[in-house]
Motif scaffolding. Structure first.
Motif, PDB file in Angstrom:
ATOM      1  N   ASP A   1      -9.550  -0.745   6.995  1.00 37.76           N
ATOM      2  CA  ASP A   1      -9.836  -0.725   5.557  1.00 37.76           C
ATOM      3  C   ASP A   1     -10.112  -2.114   4.991  1.00 37.76           C
ATOM      4  O   ASP A   1     -10.765  -2.255   3.956  1.00 37.76           O
ATOM      5  CB  ASP A   1      -8.670  -0.082   4.799  1.00 37.76           C
ATOM      6  N   LEU A   2      -9.601  -3.162   5.667  1.00 39.79           N
ATOM      7  CA  LEU A   2      -9.822  -4.533   5.192  1.00 39.79           C
ATOM      8  C   LEU A   2     -11.166  -5.099   5.625  1.00 39.79           C
ATOM      9  O   LEU A   2     -11.620  -6.102   5.071  1.00 39.79           O
ATOM     10  CB  LEU A   2      -8.720  -5.462   5.721  1.00 39.79           C
TER      11      LEU A   2
ATOM     12  N   GLU B   1      -6.954   1.086  -4.670  1.00 39.94           N
ATOM     13  CA  GLU B   1      -6.031   2.180  -4.349  1.00 39.94           C
ATOM     14  C   GLU B   1      -4.940   2.411  -5.386  1.00 39.94           C
ATOM     15  O   GLU B   1      -4.346   3.484  -5.443  1.00 39.94           O
ATOM     16  CB  GLU B   1      -5.347   1.893  -3.003  1.00 39.94           C
TER      17      GLU B   1
ATOM     18  N   LEU C   1      -4.954  -0.422   8.279  1.00 37.09           N
ATOM     19  CA  LEU C   1      -5.141  -1.580   7.409  1.00 37.09           C
ATOM     20  C   LEU C   1      -6.314  -2.437   7.882  1.00 37.09           C
ATOM     21  O   LEU C   1      -7.159  -2.845   7.073  1.00 37.09           O
ATOM     22  CB  LEU C   1      -3.864  -2.419   7.386  1.00 37.09           C
TER      23      LEU C   1
ATOM     24  N   ARG D   1       0.834  -1.212   0.000  1.00 33.57           N
ATOM     25  CA  ARG D   1       0.000   0.000   0.000  1.00 33.57           C
ATOM     26  C   ARG D   1       0.866   1.258   0.000  1.00 33.57           C
ATOM     27  O   ARG D   1       0.536   2.256  -0.621  1.00 33.57           O
ATOM     28  CB  ARG D   1      -0.906   0.042   1.234  1.00 33.57           C
TER      29      ARG D   1
ATOM     30  N   GLU E   1      -8.555  -6.791  -3.402  1.00 34.36           N
ATOM     31  CA  GLU E   1      -9.584  -5.774  -3.641  1.00 34.36           C
ATOM     32  C   GLU E   1      -9.116  -4.405  -3.161  1.00 34.36           C
ATOM     33  O   GLU E   1      -9.334  -3.383  -3.830  1.00 34.36           O
ATOM     34  CB  GLU E   1     -10.881  -6.163  -2.933  1.00 34.36           C
ATOM     35  N   LEU E   2      -8.446  -4.380  -2.007  1.00 30.87           N
ATOM     36  CA  LEU E   2      -7.953  -3.116  -1.460  1.00 30.87           C
ATOM     37  C   LEU E   2      -6.893  -2.499  -2.374  1.00 30.87           C
ATOM     38  O   LEU E   2      -6.943  -1.296  -2.682  1.00 30.87           O
ATOM     39  CB  LEU E   2      -7.362  -3.371  -0.070  1.00 30.87           C
TER      40      LEU E   2
ATOM     41  N   SER F   1      -7.260  -8.338   0.355  1.00 27.60           N
ATOM     42  CA  SER F   1      -6.040  -7.579   0.068  1.00 27.60           C
ATOM     43  C   SER F   1      -6.004  -7.158  -1.393  1.00 27.60           C
ATOM     44  O   SER F   1      -5.669  -6.017  -1.720  1.00 27.60           O
ATOM     45  CB  SER F   1      -4.804  -8.433   0.378  1.00 27.60           C
TER      46      SER F   1
ATOM     47  N   PRO G   1     -14.005  -5.375   2.723  1.00 31.03           N
ATOM     48  CA  PRO G   1     -13.622  -6.357   1.699  1.00 31.03           C
ATOM     49  C   PRO G   1     -13.529  -7.780   2.243  1.00 31.03           C
ATOM     50  O   PRO G   1     -13.863  -8.736   1.540  1.00 31.03           O
ATOM     51  CB  PRO G   1     -12.244  -5.862   1.231  1.00 31.03           C
TER      52      PRO G   1
END
Length: 384
Positions: A204-205, A317, A201, A142, A312-313, A310, A208
């Motif tokens: 944000d995970l 981004e 993290l 990231r 998808e994230l 992961s 998803p």
């Protein structure tokens, strides 16, 4: 992002290898021990600067050689970039981008890969170190600059712990160890940055992860993840978990207070007992910890969902497009329903690389380009 060409020299069991890859689905087929996983390990290393199988680089250098070379041509839309990595048995590794020497930490800026392998069961069932490693590798993808922060934290941690061990051996008490304060400042500064990145993290995970789990397992078991932090006063590394949200004080202040509270214990043991190196990523399904409570199928679903979340994230981004999704020898472990659902999810990515000992284990939709591997050599490449 598409890997168009992969070249290896003295990497694992390959004296030389050159493989062309296609957009969409690619499958490496071969019996166990022939070198399929070595190919995807090389691709993933460019993105994560680490192996999913070993903790140091030496095993990746072929017996009798001093260095291994990984060369990959990547396509980012209309733009092409050539990454070259030299893994040295002794000394620092070297890297080049389009023929220009760069630090190895620059490579993840150009390569994004998410790899799922049977070893990932250790993320949900193993020690906290496996979960920390999962999180930190994703954090670096990231934000590649975090690679240097993590390396600096590890260096400070080693030096501080060496000082504690030396003080214990000499019988020095805490108040007489003024040099420890200097290392405390560095540990708090770097460690706080690591903890904040990990907390972000996990947040944000969350969404998803829930979507991926429902898609793979075909059920909503309310998967959740959160960090148990040693700065909260416990020691998650030893099973004494403390909720990350237990204090409203700034994280750095919590960190400093926890170091002060544990100093006597640290001197007794010669160990640094507070910091992100002691934290644990807590995974739950159905309101219970995955470790110790989840069934085998649930554990597989959580591990796979973490990787898909992961991907998808990173997809959301990244300016590089989709990450390359690698599924290393996983279809043999899945029942028919999970195989079909995984193939449907994977098929939505710009490029997927699958390895399998048995071609029929891989759903038809992921067998567009088949590469056969035997004894460290690429035998043939078929386009279906």
């Amino acid at each position: 992002m598409i890997v168009e060409q992969l070249g290896l020299k003295d990497f694992r069991n390959y004296a030389e290898a050159d493989v062309s890859l296609s957009p969409g689905a690619n499958v490496f087929i071969g019996r166990n021990g022939q070198g399929k996983t070595n190919l995807v390990e090389a691709v993933a290393y460019l993105a994560t600067l680490g192996s999913h199988r070993v903790s140091n680089d030496a095993p990746m250098v072929r017996d009798g050689a001093d260095a291994a070379i990984v060369r990959a041509r990547l396509a980012h839309g209309e733009r092409s970039v050539l990454l070259e990595l030299q893994l040295n048995r002794h000394g620092a590794n070297k890297a080049r981008v389009n023929g220009v020497n760069v630090r190895t930490t620059e490579l993840p800026r150009y390569a994004q890969v998410v790899l799922f392998a049977p070893e990932d069961l250790q993320i949900v069932r193993g020690d906290p170190s496996a979960r920390r490693r999962f999180a930190d590798q994703l954090i670096v993808q990231r934000s590649p600059r975090m690679s240097a922060v993590l390396a600096d934290y590890d260096r400070v941690l080693r030096q501080r712990s060496a000082l504690l061990k030396s003080a214990r051996a000499r019988g020095i008490r805490g108040e007489a160890l003024s040099t420890l304060d200097v290392w405390d400042d560095k540990l708090v500064s770097l460690g706080t940055e690591v903890i904040e990145a990990r907390l972000a993290l996990a947040s944000d995970l969350s969404a998803p992860l829930a979507r991926a789990y429902a898609a793979i397992a075909g059920a909503d078991h309310d998967p959740r993840l959160s960090w148990a932090l040693s700065v909260g006063g416990g020691d998650p590394e030893e099973g004494d978990a403390v909720d990350a949200g237990g204090s409203s004080a700034p994280l750095a202040d919590q960190f400093r207070a926890a170091l002060a509270a544990r100093r006597s214990a640290e001197l007794e043991r010669g160990l640094t007992l507070v910091g992100p190196h002691r934290d644990d990523l807590v995974l739950q399904v159905r309101g219970l910890p995955v470790k110790g409570y989840a069934s085998h199928g649930e554990s597989w679903s959580v591990a796979l969902s973490l990787r898909l979340a992961s991907a998808e994230l990173l997809r959301a981004e990244s300016r590089l497009g989709d990450p390359v999704l690698i599924l290393d020898d996983v279809f043999a472990e899945l029942d028919a329903g999970r195989r079909t659902r995984l193939a449907e999810l994977a098929g939505g990515y710009e490029q997927v690389i699958v390895t399998s000992a048995v071609e029929e284990d891989v759903p038809d939709a992921l067998r567009a380009h088949v590469v056969r591997v035997e004894a460290g050599e690429i035998q043939e490449q078929d386009h279906v």
